[in-house]
Design a protein around this motif. Sequence first.
Motif, PDB file in Angstrom:
ATOM      1  N   SER A 233     -24.966 -33.111  23.253  1.00 34.44           N
ATOM      2  CA  SER A 233     -23.567 -33.258  22.865  1.00 34.44           C
ATOM      3  C   SER A 233     -23.547 -33.640  21.398  1.00 34.44           C
ATOM      4  O   SER A 233     -23.875 -34.773  21.038  1.00 34.44           O
ATOM      5  N   GLU A 234     -23.190 -32.706  20.553  1.00 31.26           N
ATOM      6  CA  GLU A 234     -23.178 -32.987  19.122  1.00 31.26           C
ATOM      7  C   GLU A 234     -22.002 -33.866  18.737  1.00 31.26           C
ATOM      8  O   GLU A 234     -22.015 -34.483  17.673  1.00 31.26           O
ATOM      9  N   GLU A 235     -21.007 -33.935  19.603  1.00 36.22           N
ATOM     10  CA  GLU A 235     -19.908 -34.862  19.359  1.00 36.22           C
ATOM     11  C   GLU A 235     -20.379 -36.295  19.595  1.00 36.22           C
ATOM     12  O   GLU A 235     -20.078 -37.197  18.809  1.00 36.22           O
ATOM     13  N   TYR A 236     -21.163 -36.515  20.640  1.00 32.88           N
ATOM     14  CA  TYR A 236     -21.704 -37.846  20.927  1.00 32.88           C
ATOM     15  C   TYR A 236     -22.782 -38.227  19.917  1.00 32.88           C
ATOM     16  O   TYR A 236     -22.810 -39.352  19.420  1.00 32.88           O
ATOM     17  N   ASN A 237     -23.674 -37.289  19.623  1.00 29.57           N
ATOM     18  CA  ASN A 237     -24.790 -37.557  18.722  1.00 29.57           C
ATOM     19  C   ASN A 237     -24.832 -36.472  17.646  1.00 29.57           C
ATOM     20  O   ASN A 237     -25.510 -35.460  17.804  1.00 29.57           O
ATOM     21  N   PRO A 238     -24.099 -36.649  16.564  1.00 29.69           N
ATOM     22  CA  PRO A 238     -24.013 -35.617  15.515  1.00 29.69           C
ATOM     23  C   PRO A 238     -25.363 -35.278  14.875  1.00 29.69           C
ATOM     24  O   PRO A 238     -25.518 -34.175  14.339  1.00 29.69           O
ATOM     25  N   GLU A 239     -26.306 -36.209  14.888  1.00 27.22           N
ATOM     26  CA  GLU A 239     -27.568 -35.970  14.200  1.00 27.22           C
ATOM     27  C   GLU A 239     -28.488 -35.023  14.971  1.00 27.22           C
ATOM     28  O   GLU A 239     -28.988 -34.039  14.422  1.00 27.22           O
ATOM     29  N   THR A 240     -28.720 -35.302  16.238  1.00 24.83           N
ATOM     30  CA  THR A 240     -29.668 -34.479  17.019  1.00 24.83           C
ATOM     31  C   THR A 240     -29.019 -33.819  18.221  1.00 24.83           C
ATOM     32  O   THR A 240     -29.569 -32.875  18.773  1.00 24.83           O
ATOM     33  N   GLY A 241     -27.875 -34.310  18.624  1.00 24.35           N
ATOM     34  CA  GLY A 241     -27.206 -33.769  19.803  1.00 24.35           C
ATOM     35  C   GLY A 241     -27.740 -34.328  21.107  1.00 24.35           C
ATOM     36  O   GLY A 241     -27.100 -34.204  22.153  1.00 24.35           O
ATOM     37  N   VAL A 242     -28.935 -34.915  21.086  1.00 25.49           N
ATOM     38  CA  VAL A 242     -29.552 -35.408  22.319  1.00 25.49           C
ATOM     39  C   VAL A 242     -28.685 -36.482  22.960  1.00 25.49           C
ATOM     40  O   VAL A 242     -28.263 -37.434  22.302  1.00 25.49           O
ATOM     41  N   THR A 243     -28.434 -36.312  24.244  1.00 25.92           N
ATOM     42  CA  THR A 243     -27.500 -37.167  24.975  1.00 25.92           C
ATOM     43  C   THR A 243     -28.175 -37.734  26.212  1.00 25.92           C
ATOM     44  O   THR A 243     -28.924 -37.018  26.897  1.00 25.92           O
ATOM     45  N   PRO A 244     -27.965 -39.000  26.540  1.00 26.41           N
ATOM     46  CA  PRO A 244     -28.587 -39.571  27.735  1.00 26.41           C
ATOM     47  C   PRO A 244     -27.998 -38.990  29.014  1.00 26.41           C
ATOM     48  O   PRO A 244     -26.797 -38.716  29.089  1.00 26.41           O
TER      49      PRO A 244
END
Length: 245
Positions: A233-244
């Motif tokens: 999710s690039e909205e949650y994690n703009p840097e890597t997109g990796v989401t828990p």
Amino acid sequence: MKTVLITGANKGVGFETARQLLRQGYYVYMASRDLQNGQKAAEKLRNEGLQNAEAVQLDVTDTASVQAARLAIGEKTQVLDVLINNAGINGGWPQSALEANIDQYREVFDTNLYGVVRVTQAFIDLLRKSPQPRIVNVSSSGCSLTLHSDPGWKYYNHKAALYPSSKAALNMFTINLAYELRDTPFKVNAVCPGFVATDFNGHHGTGTAEEGGMRIAKYATIGEEGPTGQFFSEEYNPETGVTPW
């Protein structure tokens, strides 16, 4: 020319994903429950000069419809390079864990989980013939178990029993699918388009459908060194997109 099948492609994020991939030279099969709606969407893109858009009738909740779409597409191409499982429903609001009945759960899961299973299993043979097959399951950061159990998360109080449960189950399917295909050229990932304004949420999103389509297209076109079995999710994690998860 690479080929892609996108479910729920007649509007919203699915439509914008189709536009993005057409611009990158893909031939796009735009699946829609209502063929007429799909044809109108494909015609709109062709009028923009994006000629390789073709509508296909496909209802992910109907096994016969999925099989018919598989036969129809199989008559046109022997290879499918990308499958984007985008079709989904929200289940309506509110969504109480205590008050929503089993029929409501069943309806949401039938589209958001079982529909993905139906389509993936139906088209896996065509995907296996691609040198670099890609599967993107459209998910949501709002289904993250980690985030939803964190009182500090900004959407912690935005609870819903049906839609997030179905997408969390979809994420587990994604993990298992990627694992089973780990020794092949497949890349299988769950991708959140972001909280974008579409019919899906009554246009209450903070981003645009175009932004969501670009995010989905990005992971549909990753190279052989790209990730698999991940949740982005690039909205949650703009840097890597990796989401828990």
